[in-house]
Design a protein around this motif. Structure first.
Motif, PDB file in Angstrom:
ATOM      1  N   VAL A 119      -4.913   6.464  -2.174  1.00  0.00           N
ATOM      2  CA  VAL A 119      -4.493   5.162  -1.680  1.00  0.00           C
ATOM      3  C   VAL A 119      -4.270   4.253  -2.872  1.00  0.00           C
ATOM      4  O   VAL A 119      -5.142   4.108  -3.716  1.00  0.00           O
ATOM      5  CB  VAL A 119      -5.560   4.551  -0.744  1.00  0.00           C
ATOM      6  N   LYS A 120      -3.082   3.666  -2.924  1.00  0.00           N
ATOM      7  CA  LYS A 120      -2.746   2.750  -4.015  1.00  0.00           C
ATOM      8  C   LYS A 120      -2.455   1.384  -3.421  1.00  0.00           C
ATOM      9  O   LYS A 120      -1.586   1.248  -2.565  1.00  0.00           O
ATOM     10  CB  LYS A 120      -1.524   3.247  -4.775  1.00  0.00           C
ATOM     11  N   LEU A 121      -3.220   0.391  -3.863  1.00  0.00           N
ATOM     12  CA  LEU A 121      -2.996  -0.990  -3.447  1.00  0.00           C
ATOM     13  C   LEU A 121      -2.380  -1.735  -4.615  1.00  0.00           C
ATOM     14  O   LEU A 121      -2.801  -1.541  -5.764  1.00  0.00           O
ATOM     15  CB  LEU A 121      -4.317  -1.656  -3.055  1.00  0.00           C
ATOM     16  N   ASN A 122      -1.416  -2.595  -4.349  1.00  0.00           N
ATOM     17  CA  ASN A 122      -0.767  -3.321  -5.420  1.00  0.00           C
ATOM     18  C   ASN A 122      -0.439  -4.736  -4.955  1.00  0.00           C
ATOM     19  O   ASN A 122      -0.086  -4.953  -3.797  1.00  0.00           O
ATOM     20  CB  ASN A 122       0.522  -2.596  -5.834  1.00  0.00           C
ATOM     21  N   CYS A 123      -0.559  -5.680  -5.877  1.00  0.00           N
ATOM     22  CA  CYS A 123      -0.264  -7.085  -5.568  1.00  0.00           C
ATOM     23  C   CYS A 123       1.193  -7.434  -5.843  1.00  0.00           C
ATOM     24  O   CYS A 123       1.610  -8.556  -5.595  1.00  0.00           O
ATOM     25  CB  CYS A 123      -1.174  -7.995  -6.382  1.00  0.00           C
ATOM     26  N   ALA A 124       1.951  -6.499  -6.371  1.00  0.00           N
ATOM     27  CA  ALA A 124       3.377  -6.713  -6.637  1.00  0.00           C
ATOM     28  C   ALA A 124       4.189  -5.787  -5.737  1.00  0.00           C
ATOM     29  O   ALA A 124       3.755  -4.690  -5.404  1.00  0.00           O
ATOM     30  CB  ALA A 124       3.689  -6.431  -8.093  1.00  0.00           C
ATOM     31  N   GLU A 125       5.355  -6.222  -5.371  1.00  0.00           N
ATOM     32  CA  GLU A 125       6.203  -5.444  -4.471  1.00  0.00           C
ATOM     33  C   GLU A 125       6.721  -4.183  -5.164  1.00  0.00           C
ATOM     34  O   GLU A 125       7.139  -4.223  -6.312  1.00  0.00           O
ATOM     35  CB  GLU A 125       7.381  -6.292  -4.009  1.00  0.00           C
ATOM     36  N   HIS A 126       6.649  -3.064  -4.446  1.00  0.00           N
ATOM     37  CA  HIS A 126       7.197  -1.787  -4.904  1.00  0.00           C
ATOM     38  C   HIS A 126       8.039  -1.208  -3.777  1.00  0.00           C
ATOM     39  O   HIS A 126       7.681  -1.323  -2.603  1.00  0.00           O
ATOM     40  CB  HIS A 126       6.078  -0.797  -5.259  1.00  0.00           C
ATOM     41  N   SER A 127       9.115  -0.557  -4.136  1.00  0.00           N
ATOM     42  CA  SER A 127      10.036  -0.058  -3.115  1.00  0.00           C
ATOM     43  C   SER A 127       9.440   1.051  -2.254  1.00  0.00           C
ATOM     44  O   SER A 127       9.760   1.165  -1.084  1.00  0.00           O
ATOM     45  CB  SER A 127      11.328   0.430  -3.756  1.00  0.00           C
ATOM     46  N   ASP A 128       8.551   1.875  -2.816  1.00  0.00           N
ATOM     47  CA  ASP A 128       7.991   2.973  -2.029  1.00  0.00           C
ATOM     48  C   ASP A 128       6.636   2.626  -1.406  1.00  0.00           C
ATOM     49  O   ASP A 128       5.987   3.473  -0.833  1.00  0.00           O
ATOM     50  CB  ASP A 128       7.890   4.241  -2.886  1.00  0.00           C
ATOM     51  N   TYR A 129       6.217   1.366  -1.515  1.00  0.00           N
ATOM     52  CA  TYR A 129       4.963   0.915  -0.912  1.00  0.00           C
ATOM     53  C   TYR A 129       5.280   0.130   0.356  1.00  0.00           C
ATOM     54  O   TYR A 129       6.341  -0.460   0.488  1.00  0.00           O
ATOM     55  CB  TYR A 129       4.201   0.000  -1.867  1.00  0.00           C
TER      56      TYR A 129
ATOM     57  N   ILE B 120       0.831  -1.205   0.000  1.00  0.00           N
ATOM     58  CA  ILE B 120       0.000   0.000   0.000  1.00  0.00           C
ATOM     59  C   ILE B 120       0.870   1.262   0.000  1.00  0.00           C
ATOM     60  O   ILE B 120       1.942   1.295   0.600  1.00  0.00           O
ATOM     61  CB  ILE B 120      -0.950   0.008   1.219  1.00  0.00           C
ATOM     62  N   SER B 121       0.359   2.259  -0.694  1.00  0.00           N
ATOM     63  CA  SER B 121       0.909   3.615  -0.642  1.00  0.00           C
ATOM     64  C   SER B 121      -0.269   4.511  -0.259  1.00  0.00           C
ATOM     65  O   SER B 121      -1.327   4.449  -0.891  1.00  0.00           O
ATOM     66  CB  SER B 121       1.471   4.024  -2.003  1.00  0.00           C
ATOM     67  N   ASP B 122      -0.111   5.309   0.764  1.00  0.00           N
ATOM     68  CA  ASP B 122      -1.213   6.135   1.270  1.00  0.00           C
ATOM     69  C   ASP B 122      -0.720   7.573   1.429  1.00  0.00           C
ATOM     70  O   ASP B 122       0.124   7.853   2.270  1.00  0.00           O
ATOM     71  CB  ASP B 122      -1.688   5.576   2.603  1.00  0.00           C
ATOM     72  N   ILE B 123      -1.254   8.456   0.604  1.00  0.00           N
ATOM     73  CA  ILE B 123      -0.891   9.876   0.644  1.00  0.00           C
ATOM     74  C   ILE B 123      -2.131  10.658   1.048  1.00  0.00           C
ATOM     75  O   ILE B 123      -3.160  10.593   0.376  1.00  0.00           O
ATOM     76  CB  ILE B 123      -0.398  10.361  -0.739  1.00  0.00           C
TER      77      ILE B 123
END
Length: 71
Positions: free
Chosen positions: A16-26, A5-8
């Motif tokens: 809010v951005k949800l993702n099923c793949a790994e991201h460095s800033d999430y 998750i990324s939550d701004i």
């Protein structure tokens, strides 16, 4: 499904951005089942179309939510 998750949060909105793949800033929030994802979506916004958004997350592998502050 594993969720990152990324939550701004700003004064007028929340992105809010949800993702099923790994991201460095999430941030990794865990391996969630559909019940836990429903609960998470309701915490983010109480009038959200849960079924539609779970289908979108399953199909595309990510979900971006733009939530307008109603204060």
């Amino acid at each position: 499904m594993k969720i990152w998750i990324s939550d701004i949060e700003e004064k007028a909105y929340r992105l809010v951005k949800l993702n099923c793949a790994e991201h460095s800033d999430y941030k990794y929030i865990g391996d969630l089942d559909d019940k836990e994802i429903r609960s998470l979506l309701l915490e983010l916004q109480n009038d959200i179309d849960i079924e539609k958004n779970i289908k979108l997350l399953n199909y595309y592998g990510y979900l971006n939510l733009f939530i307008i502050s109603k204060k």
